[in-house]
Scaffold this motif. Sequence first.
Motif, PDB file in Angstrom:
ATOM      1  N   MET A   1       4.016   8.215  -6.708  1.00  0.00           N
ATOM      2  CA  MET A   1       3.116   7.105  -6.366  1.00  0.00           C
ATOM      3  C   MET A   1       3.623   6.350  -5.156  1.00  0.00           C
ATOM      4  O   MET A   1       2.844   5.996  -4.261  1.00  0.00           O
ATOM      5  N   LEU A   2       4.918   6.114  -5.118  1.00  0.00           N
ATOM      6  CA  LEU A   2       5.508   5.437  -3.957  1.00  0.00           C
ATOM      7  C   LEU A   2       5.295   6.262  -2.695  1.00  0.00           C
ATOM      8  O   LEU A   2       4.923   5.729  -1.649  1.00  0.00           O
ATOM      9  N   ALA A   3       5.484   7.557  -2.780  1.00  0.00           N
ATOM     10  CA  ALA A   3       5.258   8.429  -1.620  1.00  0.00           C
ATOM     11  C   ALA A   3       3.793   8.362  -1.192  1.00  0.00           C
ATOM     12  O   ALA A   3       3.492   8.323   0.011  1.00  0.00           O
ATOM     13  N   ASP A   4       2.882   8.336  -2.153  1.00  0.00           N
ATOM     14  CA  ASP A   4       1.457   8.216  -1.827  1.00  0.00           C
ATOM     15  C   ASP A   4       1.168   6.905  -1.110  1.00  0.00           C
ATOM     16  O   ASP A   4       0.441   6.873  -0.113  1.00  0.00           O
ATOM     17  N   LEU A   5       1.718   5.816  -1.627  1.00  0.00           N
ATOM     18  CA  LEU A   5       1.469   4.507  -1.010  1.00  0.00           C
ATOM     19  C   LEU A   5       2.028   4.443   0.410  1.00  0.00           C
ATOM     20  O   LEU A   5       1.440   3.820   1.288  1.00  0.00           O
ATOM     21  N   LYS A   6       3.139   5.099   0.651  1.00  0.00           N
ATOM     22  CA  LYS A   6       3.721   5.100   1.993  1.00  0.00           C
ATOM     23  C   LYS A   6       2.825   5.793   3.007  1.00  0.00           C
ATOM     24  O   LYS A   6       2.948   5.559   4.201  1.00  0.00           O
ATOM     25  N   THR A   7       1.899   6.636   2.547  1.00  0.00           N
ATOM     26  CA  THR A   7       0.981   7.304   3.471  1.00  0.00           C
ATOM     27  C   THR A   7      -0.050   6.351   4.054  1.00  0.00           C
ATOM     28  O   THR A   7      -0.704   6.697   5.042  1.00  0.00           O
TER      29      THR A   7
END
Length: 135
Positions: A127-133
């Motif tokens: 989820m954190l990786a997704d938000l960083k996008t």
Amino acid sequence: LPLKLWDIILYKKGKEKKRALEKWHRNVSWLLSTYDLQGGWVSQAAKNLFIGNKLLNKELIIADELVDPRNIDFPCFFYAGGKDKISPWPQVFNGGKHVSSETVKYRIFPEFGHTNVFVAKDALDQMLADLKTII
């Protein structure tokens, strides 16, 4: 987020700039806010969102304002557990059909049930990786 703000400041003009700044501020305010969903609020959320389906029926009122999912224009991520018996992934992903966001993403965690989606380290890292996008 800061790059998006500078893009608005440098390249937008007039009313377009004002609307873009208002949208940016609204999205950032939402993204940075947190809410404690314990006790009576959880019961109220279950009653209004799941049992009564008030959000999708356009009957949900928050802070004296009717919430229309078509006005949700910030990036939306829909996460579901493949083994979730409470909120199955088709039900969760249906929410993406009702928002006006240009960015709508879906992710299934096949081995997770209802709670694991939001507490398991693997899921949270994704989820954190997704938000960083989007920032």
